[in-house]
Motif scaffolding. Sequence first.
Motif, mmCIF file in Angstrom:
data_model
loop_
_atom_site.group_PDB
_atom_site.id
_atom_site.type_symbol
_atom_site.label_atom_id
_atom_site.label_comp_id
_atom_site.label_asym_id
_atom_site.label_seq_id
_atom_site.Cartn_x
_atom_site.Cartn_y
_atom_site.Cartn_z
ATOM 1 N N PHE A 20 -16.420 -20.272 -41.117
ATOM 2 C CA PHE A 20 -16.376 -21.587 -40.475
ATOM 3 C C PHE A 20 -15.855 -21.451 -39.045
ATOM 4 N N ALA A 21 -14.735 -20.748 -38.864
ATOM 5 C CA ALA A 21 -14.150 -20.574 -37.532
ATOM 6 C C ALA A 21 -15.107 -19.844 -36.593
ATOM 7 N N LEU A 22 -15.881 -18.905 -37.148
ATOM 8 C CA LEU A 22 -16.809 -18.108 -36.346
ATOM 9 C C LEU A 22 -18.189 -18.753 -36.221
ATOM 10 N N LEU B 126 -12.791 -15.658 -46.500
ATOM 11 C CA LEU B 126 -14.060 -15.352 -45.831
ATOM 12 C C LEU B 126 -14.772 -16.649 -45.440
ATOM 13 N N THR B 127 -14.752 -17.634 -46.314
ATOM 14 C CA THR B 127 -15.365 -18.932 -46.015
ATOM 15 C C THR B 127 -14.682 -19.595 -44.814
ATOM 16 N N MET B 128 -13.357 -19.554 -44.792
ATOM 17 C CA MET B 128 -12.605 -20.146 -43.678
ATOM 18 C C MET B 128 -12.928 -19.436 -42.360
ATOM 19 N N ASN B 129 -13.048 -18.112 -42.413
ATOM 20 C CA ASN B 129 -13.351 -17.350 -41.202
ATOM 21 C C ASN B 129 -14.784 -17.564 -40.748
ATOM 22 N N ARG C 123 -9.462 -17.975 -33.356
ATOM 23 C CA ARG C 123 -10.752 -17.327 -33.630
ATOM 24 C C ARG C 123 -11.920 -18.269 -33.295
ATOM 25 N N ALA C 124 -11.789 -19.540 -33.668
ATOM 26 C CA ALA C 124 -12.837 -20.522 -33.380
ATOM 27 C C ALA C 124 -13.010 -20.714 -31.876
ATOM 28 N N GLU C 125 -11.917 -20.825 -31.160
ATOM 29 C CA GLU C 125 -11.969 -21.001 -29.704
ATOM 30 C C GLU C 125 -12.537 -19.760 -29.025
ATOM 31 N N HIS C 126 -12.133 -18.604 -29.495
ATOM 32 C CA HIS C 126 -12.608 -17.324 -28.971
ATOM 33 C C HIS C 126 -14.127 -17.227 -29.126
ATOM 34 N N MET C 127 -14.623 -17.623 -30.292
ATOM 35 C CA MET C 127 -16.062 -17.576 -30.542
ATOM 36 C C MET C 127 -16.800 -18.509 -29.587
ATOM 37 N N GLN C 128 -16.324 -19.735 -29.467
ATOM 38 C CA GLN C 128 -17.026 -20.729 -28.648
ATOM 39 C C GLN C 128 -16.951 -20.433 -27.158
ATOM 40 N N LEU D 35 -3.312 -20.981 -37.370
ATOM 41 C CA LEU D 35 -3.260 -20.764 -35.924
ATOM 42 C C LEU D 35 -4.177 -19.607 -35.524
ATOM 43 N N PHE D 36 -4.201 -18.535 -36.317
ATOM 44 C CA PHE D 36 -5.140 -17.440 -36.066
ATOM 45 C C PHE D 36 -6.584 -17.937 -36.155
ATOM 46 N N LEU D 37 -6.876 -18.797 -37.138
ATOM 47 C CA LEU D 37 -8.235 -19.335 -37.293
ATOM 48 C C LEU D 37 -8.618 -20.220 -36.108
ATOM 49 N N ALA D 38 -7.680 -21.022 -35.619
ATOM 50 C CA ALA D 38 -7.945 -21.858 -34.452
ATOM 51 C C ALA D 38 -8.255 -20.982 -33.237
#
Length: 194
Positions: A113-115, A108-111, A66-71, A61-64
Amino acid sequence: MYVLFEGIDGVGKSTQISLLARKFPNAIVTKEPGGSEFGKFARQILLENNLYLSSRAELLLFLADRAEHMQKLIMPNKDKLILSDRGFVSGISYAITNDKSLNIKELLTMNEFALNGVLPEKIIFFYADKILVKQRLFERKTQDKIEARGLEYLLKVQENMHKFLQSQSFDTLFIDASKNVDQIHGEIVDFLGI
């Protein structure tokens, strides 16, 4: 310039972000979780309501968020000064504290990707000793679900943040949170070169 302010609760991140925002009124001030519309809902689930997630569901959920925040926020404003209260360093550190079976490389790889591969240009990490953290947390009237996990938990997260940042080559300023607010502000302005 995308600048990440990292550290556990009560170390002075918000105070320093506010000082910079006053000095640079065109800066974009944001936070994780909660910097996007989706992030506001994620923040409620992660920090405010009585729903308790497994450590891996919490991480995702934090990664989701983070991805939305970046975009939705970081990428459209990449030509501006962006001051973010927390980000992937917290994400990795809380995840490692919650689930020791995870490893830094995987996280780090997962983050990344999200970023979408976009990492902050500068990271400012605030650290404090047990006495200062305890004093500042008890000054607060309410605690969110993560703060309620206790002082020892937060100090372990801080230790994991510190170890992670020391092991990486990010442009990082390490700040002793016990210093005077104005002194810290001066160090940050010097570090950012603005």
